[in-house]
Design a protein around this motif. Sequence first.
Motif, short mmCIF file in Angstrom:
data_model
loop_
_atom_site.label_atom_id
_atom_site.label_comp_id
_atom_site.label_asym_id
_atom_site.label_seq_id
_atom_site.Cartn_x
_atom_site.Cartn_y
_atom_site.Cartn_z
N GLN A 1 0.82 -1.21 0.00
CA GLN A 1 0.00 0.00 0.00
C GLN A 1 0.85 1.26 0.00
OE1 GLN A 1 -4.42 -0.52 1.97
NE2 GLN A 1 -2.90 0.66 3.04
N GLU A 2 1.81 1.33 0.92
CA GLU A 2 2.62 2.54 1.06
C GLU A 2 3.37 2.87 -0.23
OE1 GLU A 2 2.95 4.65 3.99
OE2 GLU A 2 1.08 3.53 4.26
N THR A 3 3.93 1.85 -0.86
CA THR A 3 4.73 2.08 -2.06
C THR A 3 3.86 2.48 -3.24
OG1 THR A 3 6.28 0.40 -1.27
CG2 THR A 3 6.50 1.09 -3.56
N VAL A 4 2.78 1.73 -3.47
CA VAL A 4 1.90 2.02 -4.61
C VAL A 4 1.23 3.39 -4.44
CG1 VAL A 4 -0.23 1.32 -5.75
CG2 VAL A 4 1.50 -0.38 -5.24
N PHE A 5 0.76 3.67 -3.25
CA PHE A 5 0.07 4.94 -3.03
C PHE A 5 1.03 6.13 -3.16
CE2 PHE A 5 -3.47 2.87 -0.25
CZ PHE A 5 -3.95 2.23 -1.39
N ALA A 6 2.29 5.95 -2.75
CA ALA A 6 3.28 7.02 -2.91
C ALA A 6 3.49 7.33 -4.40
CB ALA A 6 4.60 6.62 -2.27
N MET A 7 3.48 6.29 -5.23
CA MET A 7 3.61 6.48 -6.68
C MET A 7 2.43 7.27 -7.22
SD MET A 7 4.90 2.57 -7.36
CE MET A 7 4.50 2.53 -9.09
N LEU A 8 1.22 6.94 -6.75
CA LEU A 8 0.02 7.63 -7.23
C LEU A 8 0.00 9.08 -6.78
CD1 LEU A 8 -2.65 4.84 -6.55
CD2 LEU A 8 -1.56 5.43 -8.73
N VAL A 9 0.45 9.33 -5.56
CA VAL A 9 0.52 10.71 -5.07
C VAL A 9 1.51 11.53 -5.91
CG1 VAL A 9 1.24 12.18 -3.14
CG2 VAL A 9 -0.20 10.18 -2.72
N GLU A 10 2.62 10.91 -6.26
CA GLU A 10 3.63 11.63 -7.05
C GLU A 10 3.10 12.07 -8.40
OE1 GLU A 10 7.74 10.69 -9.47
OE2 GLU A 10 7.43 9.64 -7.57
N ILE A 11 2.46 11.17 -9.13
CA ILE A 11 1.99 11.55 -10.47
C ILE A 11 0.81 12.51 -10.40
CG2 ILE A 11 2.89 9.45 -11.54
CD1 ILE A 11 0.03 8.37 -11.67
N THR A 12 0.01 12.41 -9.32
CA THR A 12 -1.09 13.35 -9.15
C THR A 12 -0.56 14.76 -8.88
OG1 THR A 12 -2.48 11.59 -8.24
CG2 THR A 12 -3.19 13.86 -7.85
N GLU A 13 0.47 14.84 -8.03
CA GLU A 13 1.07 16.15 -7.74
C GLU A 13 1.67 16.76 -8.99
OE1 GLU A 13 4.03 18.26 -4.49
OE2 GLU A 13 4.21 16.10 -4.84
N ARG A 14 2.26 15.92 -9.82
CA ARG A 14 2.85 16.41 -11.07
C ARG A 14 1.78 17.02 -11.97
NH1 ARG A 14 6.35 11.94 -12.42
NH2 ARG A 14 7.76 12.82 -10.87
N ALA A 15 0.62 16.36 -12.02
CA ALA A 15 -0.49 16.88 -12.84
C ALA A 15 -1.02 18.19 -12.27
CB ALA A 15 -1.60 15.85 -12.93
N MET A 16 -1.10 18.28 -10.93
CA MET A 16 -1.55 19.52 -10.29
C MET A 16 -0.63 20.67 -10.63
SD MET A 16 -2.58 18.15 -6.48
CE MET A 16 -3.11 19.76 -5.88
N ALA A 17 0.66 20.42 -10.60
CA ALA A 17 1.62 21.47 -10.92
C ALA A 17 1.50 21.88 -12.39
CB ALA A 17 3.04 20.97 -10.63
N HIS A 18 1.22 20.90 -13.24
CA HIS A 18 1.16 21.18 -14.68
C HIS A 18 -0.01 22.09 -15.04
CE1 HIS A 18 1.91 20.41 -18.95
NE2 HIS A 18 0.60 20.25 -19.09
N ILE A 19 -1.18 21.84 -14.43
CA ILE A 19 -2.36 22.63 -14.81
C ILE A 19 -2.67 23.74 -13.81
CG2 ILE A 19 -3.34 20.62 -15.95
CD1 ILE A 19 -5.44 20.52 -13.71
N GLY A 20 -1.90 23.80 -12.71
CA GLY A 20 -2.10 24.86 -11.73
C GLY A 20 -3.33 24.66 -10.86
N SER A 21 -3.73 23.43 -10.65
CA SER A 21 -4.91 23.14 -9.84
C SER A 21 -4.53 22.91 -8.38
CB SER A 21 -5.64 21.90 -10.38
OG SER A 21 -6.70 21.53 -9.52
N LYS A 22 -5.45 23.25 -7.47
CA LYS A 22 -5.25 22.98 -6.05
C LYS A 22 -6.29 21.99 -5.52
CE LYS A 22 -2.90 27.32 -4.92
NZ LYS A 22 -1.61 26.63 -4.69
N GLU A 23 -6.99 21.34 -6.42
CA GLU A 23 -8.01 20.37 -6.02
C GLU A 23 -7.68 18.99 -6.57
OE1 GLU A 23 -12.12 23.01 -5.79
OE2 GLU A 23 -11.68 21.87 -7.60
N VAL A 24 -7.88 17.98 -5.73
CA VAL A 24 -7.74 16.59 -6.16
C VAL A 24 -9.04 15.86 -5.83
CG1 VAL A 24 -6.49 14.41 -5.92
CG2 VAL A 24 -5.26 16.57 -5.72
N LEU A 25 -9.58 15.17 -6.82
CA LEU A 25 -10.76 14.35 -6.61
C LEU A 25 -10.36 12.89 -6.82
CD1 LEU A 25 -13.83 13.87 -6.28
CD2 LEU A 25 -14.05 14.28 -8.75
#
Length: 367
Positions: free
Chosen positions: A266-290
């Motif tokens: 869980q810890e490893t897989v979820f850390a990977m998902l958090v990383e790519i989600t943060e990258r997308a947030m930075a790319h589009i300038g969003s502060k919301e995650v659904l």
Amino acid sequence: MPGKIRKRSPLKVPEQPYIALGLEGSANKLGAGIIKHSPDGSTTVMSNVRHTYITPPGEGFLPRDTAQHHREWILTVINDALSKAGISLHDVHCICYTKGPGMGAPLTSVALVARTLSLLYSKPLVGVNHCVGHIEMGRQITGAKNPVVLYVSGGNTQVIAYSQQCYRIFGETLDIAVGNCLDRFARVINLSNDPSPGYNIEQEAKKGKRLLTLPYTTKGMDVSLSGILTSVETYTTDKRFRPQGSSEGEENADIITPQDLCFSLQETVFAMLVEITERAMAHIGSKEVLIVGGVGCNERLQQMMSIMAKERGGQVFATDDRFCIDNGIMIAQAGLLSYRMGFGTPLSKSTCTQRFRTDEVHVAWRA
């Protein structure tokens, strides 16, 4: 034969109440939901009924057996949804069904019932993309405006953001989905499938004490999960591993337990998902995650994502198991939005598509 009904853009407050029946059956969850859009702009969940096909521990669900389950239960589920909503099919404006993606046989079984009801009651038919259903129900329930969407389920893992009437896929799994990864490992360690293998892994992970080394594979905006599954399975053949319920060697601090493996996975897989989600947030300038999809119910995933979002001055939106896990109401919501824009699915095109991509949908109801 229902086709295009009436087209208008952008989506306006309805002049009359609209009611939709949604049917979902892309995997082992069979759902029927009824939703109403009112002239005052409110949305009411009138009913949301679900029945799950559960297999014995150590076994997955085959398409043929899952389809048989859906055929046996679908009339019961639909009648229950209508009864709880206090309406009949004559009161429904459109019948929405999951067109894909998903397992072919279960999808087809539910689509056949949707087509039959459409003909019997002369109701327009609306085919819905399963992922878009998750997104639209998540947006409706949480109030998220324009979030980066993390869609995590048994068959899909995608990072999505909206742009120009389309849900664009920024990143996804290159092999297996996160839910499939968790489910397969649950079978390896013989966890129960009731209520779901992913939920039982989450509970076991809470008891884990050791974080073991597992492959961490992010490739730009994408992730790869097959290697981590192979690696965590290999630990079960390690001489230090003690199976569930074994008391042998418990005094040895070097032992590896199933709980340790669930925690580490869980810890490893979820850390990977958090990383790519943060990258997308930075790319589009969003502060919301659904977070949507069945794995989105996982409290640890929500916690890890919240930590990241708060560090960016943002916020995480998630729903409980009524709406995270596959359900009919999400299909009704997305289908009704499409119907109100003037779109329907002719019977001649009311097929199912196992690989129906999220970014193939025209999201006409959003500006």
